[in-house]
Scaffold this active site. Structure first.
Site, PDB file in Angstrom:
ATOM      1  N   VAL A  54       0.876  -1.177   0.000  1.00  0.00           N
ATOM      2  CA  VAL A  54       0.000   0.000   0.000  1.00  0.00           C
ATOM      3  C   VAL A  54       0.909   1.221   0.000  1.00  0.00           C
ATOM      4  O   VAL A  54       1.999   1.198   0.573  1.00  0.00           O
ATOM      5  CB  VAL A  54      -0.960   0.071   1.217  1.00  0.00           C
ATOM      6  CG1 VAL A  54      -1.996  -1.019   1.162  1.00  0.00           C
ATOM      7  CG2 VAL A  54      -0.200   0.037   2.522  1.00  0.00           C
ATOM      8  N   SER A  55       0.455   2.285  -0.655  1.00  0.00           N
ATOM      9  CA  SER A  55       1.284   3.482  -0.733  1.00  0.00           C
ATOM     10  C   SER A  55       0.795   4.596   0.178  1.00  0.00           C
ATOM     11  O   SER A  55       1.562   5.464   0.567  1.00  0.00           O
ATOM     12  CB  SER A  55       1.345   4.006  -2.175  1.00  0.00           C
ATOM     13  OG  SER A  55       0.044   4.265  -2.647  1.00  0.00           O
ATOM     14  N   THR A  56      -0.499   4.595   0.536  1.00  0.00           N
ATOM     15  CA  THR A  56      -1.038   5.665   1.371  1.00  0.00           C
ATOM     16  C   THR A  56      -2.049   5.107   2.361  1.00  0.00           C
ATOM     17  O   THR A  56      -2.571   4.006   2.200  1.00  0.00           O
ATOM     18  CB  THR A  56      -1.758   6.732   0.519  1.00  0.00           C
ATOM     19  OG1 THR A  56      -2.892   6.120  -0.115  1.00  0.00           O
ATOM     20  CG2 THR A  56      -0.843   7.314  -0.540  1.00  0.00           C
ATOM     21  N   GLN A 102      -5.496   4.340   0.745  1.00  0.00           N
ATOM     22  CA  GLN A 102      -5.686   3.033   0.136  1.00  0.00           C
ATOM     23  C   GLN A 102      -6.104   2.011   1.184  1.00  0.00           C
ATOM     24  O   GLN A 102      -6.943   1.155   0.944  1.00  0.00           O
ATOM     25  CB  GLN A 102      -4.409   2.575  -0.564  1.00  0.00           C
ATOM     26  CG  GLN A 102      -4.113   3.339  -1.844  1.00  0.00           C
ATOM     27  CD  GLN A 102      -2.896   2.794  -2.561  1.00  0.00           C
ATOM     28  OE1 GLN A 102      -2.113   2.044  -1.992  1.00  0.00           O
ATOM     29  NE2 GLN A 102      -2.729   3.166  -3.805  1.00  0.00           N
TER      30      GLN A 102
END
Length: 548
Positions: free
Chosen positions: A14-16, A19
């Protein structure tokens, strides 16, 4: 006889935080993929997890690099992800990853898209979905850019604010998300000083030197350089304007991507520099913008390679001049501290070393090592000793990071328990959880980096003959090539040159890897010389680093 279950490597990312809130959380991905493996009788070999990391590039994604390293030993039979875009956002990156897996007969499978690369249709679906995914990402980027352009045209700022300004709640709008730009009085003093000094005829280095001696700092807390001063003088934000789209595709082209049509509009913020001063400064900048002709000759082979013995900055070309008894002007060429050259004496001093002395010493030392086997043998023995002991501090560092990670996870569980029992205020809980989550991301990334470094560490001994051959080829091409090629070679193969306190060359650190072989074999000088390294091109070689 019952066949062994297929071993599966699970990759999640996951990037953020957004998300995670939308259902893409690491736990949700892992839980889904574990159940899939259990349902189809597959054994989970290992779970590789990147947290809080963008899929825009594979750089810095240590948990992704680890399975790509493990495939060489065929530690698993299949790689599975929840969605293909968890692996990579760019289609070309995705295809390169899958190509690497296929090289070792390892299947790539996406759970959500329900395809795998063991079939022709699966490969076709991957290419199509990858292209669609990249189109989706590019569309989002284009929409964001369009919105930012509209903001700029309306006089609203985008991104970080320059020195002299800060973001505050908008007094004319009660919405919590509405922000305004306000002046920072202490910082405006610095900005006005820069413009006034330049308008009075002072140069960029002179201004930087005065500011640094006065203890002023940039927006990021660094000392001022000539580049920082020039950036401030060129920024129309200080004159009440908003500039946007100055560069296009910055992440790839940097300053080479200068836009032909930047947006400049009247801003909604207060100007720090009035029109008359702004126009005077721009006129002076324009007059000084031409490239001066070279006033002295000199081919500096080692620019950027020699490190200042005081501050560690790269040393750059410099000169002094003196007058002989007959009145003739003589130029003396040196390598001097780059930080001193751009920021002034408050940051460092010149620490100059004569150009010819430095270059002669480097070439002589290379020749000395080349023709005296006992010296090179001693260096190789030292390398081999370091290789055998290198893993000990790395393992100790890894254990320390694991301990910090466990402590952070324990703190997270503690605050979750307190919140569930109503023993902690919600706003306090949210703040603490954000801090802990940031720590967890940092510790996990560091843990992944160290584990990867330990995996990649080559503890096999360095072969003396191999090192001698590398240095022989390096020296042979270096002495025969023209200046530009020699400089390129030096920057490719020399990591750094360090000086001692008396400004004498202390160590020359060389780094040889497969790129070196490629450069030698592609070099017309090397081909003409019949360099034997060309025959070694097909043989895989680990990186070799030596200091002479």
């Amino acid at each position: 006889m019952t066949s062994k279950p297929a071993k599966v490597a699970i990759y999640a990312r996951v990037s953020t935080d957004d998300q995670a809130e939308q259902g893409y959380s690491i736990d949700a991905q892992l839980d889904t993929l574990r159940k899939y493996c259990e349902l189809y009788g597959k054994a989970v070999y290992k779970e590789y997890v990147d947290r809080g990391i963008s899929g825009k590039s594979i750089v810095g994604r240590y948990e992704l690099q680890q399975p790509l390293k493990d495939v060489e030993e065929r530690k698993f039979d299949e790689v599975i992800v929840w969605k293909f875009n968890r692996m990579a956002r760019k289609n070309i990156d995705l295809l390169h990853i899958v190509e690497r897996l296929e090289k070792y007969n390892i299947t790539f499978r996406s759970f959500s898209e329900n395809f795998d690369t063991s079939t022709s249709m699966g490969k076709f679906a991957l290419q199509m979905m990858g292209a669609v995914g990249e189109l989706e990402r590019n569309t989002i980027v284009d929409n964001v850019k369009m919105g930012m352009k509209q903001r700029a045209k309306k006089g609203e700022h985008n991104g970080k604010l320059p020195l002299g300004y800060r973001v505050v709640p908008d007094p004319s709008n009660l919405s919590k998300r509405s922000k305004a730009v306000a002046i920072v009085p202490d910082e405006t003093i610095i900005v006005r000083k820069i413009f006034e000094l330049y308008a009075a005829g002072r140069g960029l280095k002179s201004i930087a030197n005065e500011l640094n001696h006065s203890g002023y700092k940039t927006k990021t807390g660094n000392t001022f350089s000539t580049t920082a001063i020039k950036e401030i003088l060129n920024n129309p934000f200080y004159n009440g304007k908003v500039r946007y789209n100055r560069y296009e595709n910055w992440s790839n082209k940097r300053r080479r991507g200068k836009s032909a049509e930047p947006i400049i509009a009247d801003g909604k913020h207060e100007a720090i520099i009035h029109d008359a001063l702004w126009e005077k400064v721009q006129s002076l900048l324009q007059k000084k913008s031409f490239t001066p002709s070279r006033i002295f000759n000199g081919e500096f082979l080692l620019s950027g390679l020699i490190r200042c013995p005081k501050c560690g900055s790269a040393m750059v070309a410099s000169r002094t001049r003196s007058k002989t008894k007959t009145g003739e002007i003589v130029h003396h060429l040196y390598y001097s501290c780059g930080a001193f050259r751009s920021k002034g004496s408050s940051v460092c001093s010149a620490n100059s070393i004569r150009k010819q002395d430095a270059e002669d010493e480097v070439m002589n030392r290379l020749a000395q090592v080349l023709f005296k086997d006992r010296i090179l043998k001693a260096i190789v023995d030292k390398i081999n000793h370091r290789l055998t002991t290198r893993t000990v501090p790395l393992q100790a560092e890894l254990e320390h990071i694991r301990s910090q990670l466990e402590q952070a996870e324990s703190r997270k569980r503690k605050y979750l328990d307190l919140f569930e029992h109503g023993n902690v205020d919600k706003s306090f809980f949210t703040g603490r959880m954000q801090e802990i989550q940031a720590d967890l991301i940092k510790f996990r990334a560091e843990k992944s980096r160290l584990e990867l470094e330990l995996t990649e560490d080559n503890t096999s001994p360095v072969v003396f003959e191999q090192v001698r051959e590398l240095i022989h080829g390096f020296h042979q091409v270096l002495t025969a090539a023209p200046f530009e090629q020699r400089k390129t070679m030096l920057h490719l193969f020399i990591k750094r040159i360090t000086l001692d306190t008396s400004k004498k060359i202390e160590a020359i650190e060389l780094s040889f890897d497969e790129t070196v072989d490629s450069y030698f074999s592609d070099s017309p000088v090397a081909v003409a010389a019949g360099d034997s390294l060309q025959r070694k091109q097909a043989r895989k070689r680990e990186k070799i680093e030596i200091a002479i």
